[in-house]
Design a protein around this motif. Sequence first.
Motif, mmCIF file in Angstrom:
data_model
loop_
_atom_site.group_PDB
_atom_site.id
_atom_site.type_symbol
_atom_site.label_atom_id
_atom_site.label_comp_id
_atom_site.label_asym_id
_atom_site.label_seq_id
_atom_site.Cartn_x
_atom_site.Cartn_y
_atom_site.Cartn_z
ATOM 1 N N VAL A 1 -25.101 0.350 15.952
ATOM 2 C CA VAL A 1 -23.880 0.182 16.752
ATOM 3 C C VAL A 1 -22.614 0.314 15.898
ATOM 4 N N GLY A 2 -22.572 1.372 15.116
ATOM 5 C CA GLY A 2 -21.366 1.715 14.381
ATOM 6 C C GLY A 2 -21.118 0.968 13.088
ATOM 7 N N ARG A 3 -22.074 0.163 12.615
ATOM 8 C CA ARG A 3 -21.893 -0.549 11.353
ATOM 9 C C ARG A 3 -23.128 -0.364 10.483
ATOM 10 N N HIS B 1 -31.976 15.915 13.784
ATOM 11 C CA HIS B 1 -31.275 17.090 13.273
ATOM 12 C C HIS B 1 -31.675 17.328 11.822
ATOM 13 N N GLN B 2 -31.974 18.577 11.499
ATOM 14 C CA GLN B 2 -32.253 18.951 10.117
ATOM 15 C C GLN B 2 -30.926 19.137 9.392
ATOM 16 N N THR B 3 -30.737 18.439 8.284
ATOM 17 C CA THR B 3 -29.526 18.565 7.485
ATOM 18 C C THR B 3 -29.896 19.045 6.090
ATOM 19 N N LYS B 4 -28.894 19.311 5.269
ATOM 20 C CA LYS B 4 -29.162 19.822 3.925
ATOM 21 C C LYS B 4 -29.869 18.793 3.045
ATOM 22 N N ASP B 5 -29.732 17.497 3.398
ATOM 23 C CA ASP B 5 -30.358 16.466 2.576
ATOM 24 C C ASP B 5 -31.471 15.716 3.301
ATOM 25 N N GLY B 6 -31.983 16.271 4.412
ATOM 26 C CA GLY B 6 -33.104 15.623 5.081
ATOM 27 C C GLY B 6 -33.049 15.752 6.587
ATOM 28 N N ILE B 7 -33.568 14.747 7.268
ATOM 29 C CA ILE B 7 -33.613 14.711 8.726
ATOM 30 C C ILE B 7 -32.824 13.506 9.206
ATOM 31 N N ARG B 8 -31.875 13.741 10.076
ATOM 32 C CA ARG B 8 -31.061 12.676 10.652
ATOM 33 C C ARG B 8 -31.539 12.400 12.068
ATOM 34 N N VAL B 9 -31.911 11.145 12.354
ATOM 35 C CA VAL B 9 -32.335 10.726 13.689
ATOM 36 C C VAL B 9 -31.276 9.779 14.234
ATOM 37 N N GLN B 10 -30.803 10.035 15.457
ATOM 38 C CA GLN B 10 -29.752 9.181 15.994
ATOM 39 C C GLN B 10 -29.808 9.086 17.507
ATOM 40 N N SER B 11 -29.326 7.941 17.987
ATOM 41 C CA SER B 11 -29.151 7.692 19.412
ATOM 42 C C SER B 11 -27.790 7.040 19.580
ATOM 43 N N ASP B 12 -27.493 6.576 20.782
ATOM 44 C CA ASP B 12 -26.220 5.880 21.000
ATOM 45 C C ASP B 12 -26.176 4.543 20.275
ATOM 46 N N ILE B 13 -27.342 4.026 19.879
ATOM 47 C CA ILE B 13 -27.419 2.701 19.274
ATOM 48 C C ILE B 13 -27.453 2.753 17.752
ATOM 49 N N PHE B 14 -28.145 3.721 17.171
ATOM 50 C CA PHE B 14 -28.330 3.704 15.726
ATOM 51 C C PHE B 14 -28.416 5.116 15.165
ATOM 52 N N SER B 15 -28.415 5.170 13.821
ATOM 53 C CA SER B 15 -28.565 6.427 13.100
ATOM 54 C C SER B 15 -29.270 6.127 11.788
ATOM 55 N N LEU B 16 -30.193 7.000 11.382
ATOM 56 C CA LEU B 16 -30.868 6.828 10.102
ATOM 57 C C LEU B 16 -31.309 8.178 9.571
ATOM 58 N N GLU C 1 -38.232 -12.778 12.208
ATOM 59 C CA GLU C 1 -36.885 -12.245 12.439
ATOM 60 C C GLU C 1 -35.931 -12.806 11.396
ATOM 61 N N LEU C 2 -35.229 -11.909 10.712
ATOM 62 C CA LEU C 2 -34.206 -12.270 9.738
ATOM 63 C C LEU C 2 -32.844 -11.993 10.359
ATOM 64 N N SER C 3 -31.981 -13.023 10.421
ATOM 65 C CA SER C 3 -30.656 -12.891 11.030
ATOM 66 C C SER C 3 -29.600 -13.287 10.011
ATOM 67 N N ALA C 4 -28.581 -12.437 9.849
ATOM 68 C CA ALA C 4 -27.504 -12.744 8.911
ATOM 69 C C ALA C 4 -26.297 -11.874 9.223
ATOM 70 N N GLY C 5 -25.111 -12.488 9.264
ATOM 71 C CA GLY C 5 -23.873 -11.740 9.420
ATOM 72 C C GLY C 5 -23.810 -10.858 10.647
ATOM 73 N N GLY C 6 -24.446 -11.278 11.738
ATOM 74 C CA GLY C 6 -24.430 -10.484 12.964
ATOM 75 C C GLY C 6 -25.488 -9.403 13.023
ATOM 76 N N LEU C 7 -26.300 -9.264 11.972
ATOM 77 C CA LEU C 7 -27.399 -8.300 11.963
ATOM 78 C C LEU C 7 -28.722 -9.031 12.187
ATOM 79 N N LYS C 8 -29.627 -8.379 12.913
ATOM 80 C CA LYS C 8 -30.942 -8.954 13.164
ATOM 81 C C LYS C 8 -32.019 -7.921 12.866
ATOM 82 N N LEU C 9 -32.967 -8.330 12.036
ATOM 83 C CA LEU C 9 -34.110 -7.489 11.709
ATOM 84 C C LEU C 9 -35.372 -8.208 12.147
#
Length: 360
Positions: free
Chosen positions: A146-148, A115-130, A302-310
């Motif tokens: 997932v909501g965090r 979606h084009q927004t006033k401050d850029g482009i928002r990409v989202q699915s049921d899992i993530f948003s950026l 893979e970096l894992s911390a506090g329930g997040l995984k990259l």
Amino acid sequence: MDPINPGRGGPGGQRKRQTFTVREEDGLKRRGFPVRVSVDIPQGALTDCRRVRLLNHEGIEIPVQAKPVVSWPDGSIRSLLLEFAAHLRPYQERKYTLEYGKDIWPREQVFIQAHQTKDGIRVQSDIFSLRFAAGSQNWMDSVWVVGRPFTPKELGVRGYLLLGGSQGDLRDAKLTVEAVRVAEQGPVQVTVAAEGRFSHHKWSIPVQFQARVYYTGYIYAAHTLAFESEEDAKSICACGFEVPLAVKSHGSVEFGVVGAEPIKISAGDCPIFEQKTSEAYAVCNKLGVKAASGRGILRWVELSAGGLKLGATIQGADRYAPMKVETASYGGTPVLRLSLYSSPVGSERTRRVLLHLAAE
């Protein structure tokens, strides 16, 4: 979803099938892993890439994005690029079946949107948003999974470039994103292209960035430096991506080396994995003490911390030696830094990384 019915076909045999196999090759459990496959189509068999559907090993239709690559002289599709998400166990093989023809009407489902927004482009699915935004110092920011929040507020996937000074000192060039646009949009992935510039005082160099974002949380990120002179190339000591996690926890980092057992270390030690040559590597902590070494090529980290995984996989890592992967802590926030360029730069200008964002 419909199972395969071998007896079902269109009038006059208008429905055709092709089967291919996908294999996991890194010894990892894959869930929603992006796969790209090119399929050859007989002349005259397909003129509309929407008239396809993909079935998994159980005969269940799964989401697929199809794009024609090459055409026959009569205008029909000769080569078709398929993109879809696969679930695979380590070293597992699974068969997929492509059905195509005039009587195929796949479901109109969209799993990711831009979606084009006033401050850029928002990409989202049921899992993530950026978000991608012109004027930002990050290639991607406002990252949620997932909501965090996945990255700290106002931070995200940051591009960085280090310049070497005449006295051996390092200078951090600043990234400014100048323009962003949606280059491709489909039901499975959205591709965003951005243009920017690394600058330090009077020195600057243009850079292009492309992110192919899949609805399952995987991102193929690539950037290309446009060297304007050989002197520009020689002055660059390191260039790549940096991703902080939105937690105050050290966690752990795991390095996957081809032909060796994974190396797992506390992220609080800020380990650095350095590919000395195309085969030899060493892992040291923040004090420079060697924690591991051997022969092999870094395949994933893979970096894992506090329930997040990259997770990150550097594409073609065997050709990019020397190379460095670092972990750091910014005020208790763990950070993964992927140095894709390190001196000498060489002639290759484009680097590609597959990122995976996940949260428990």
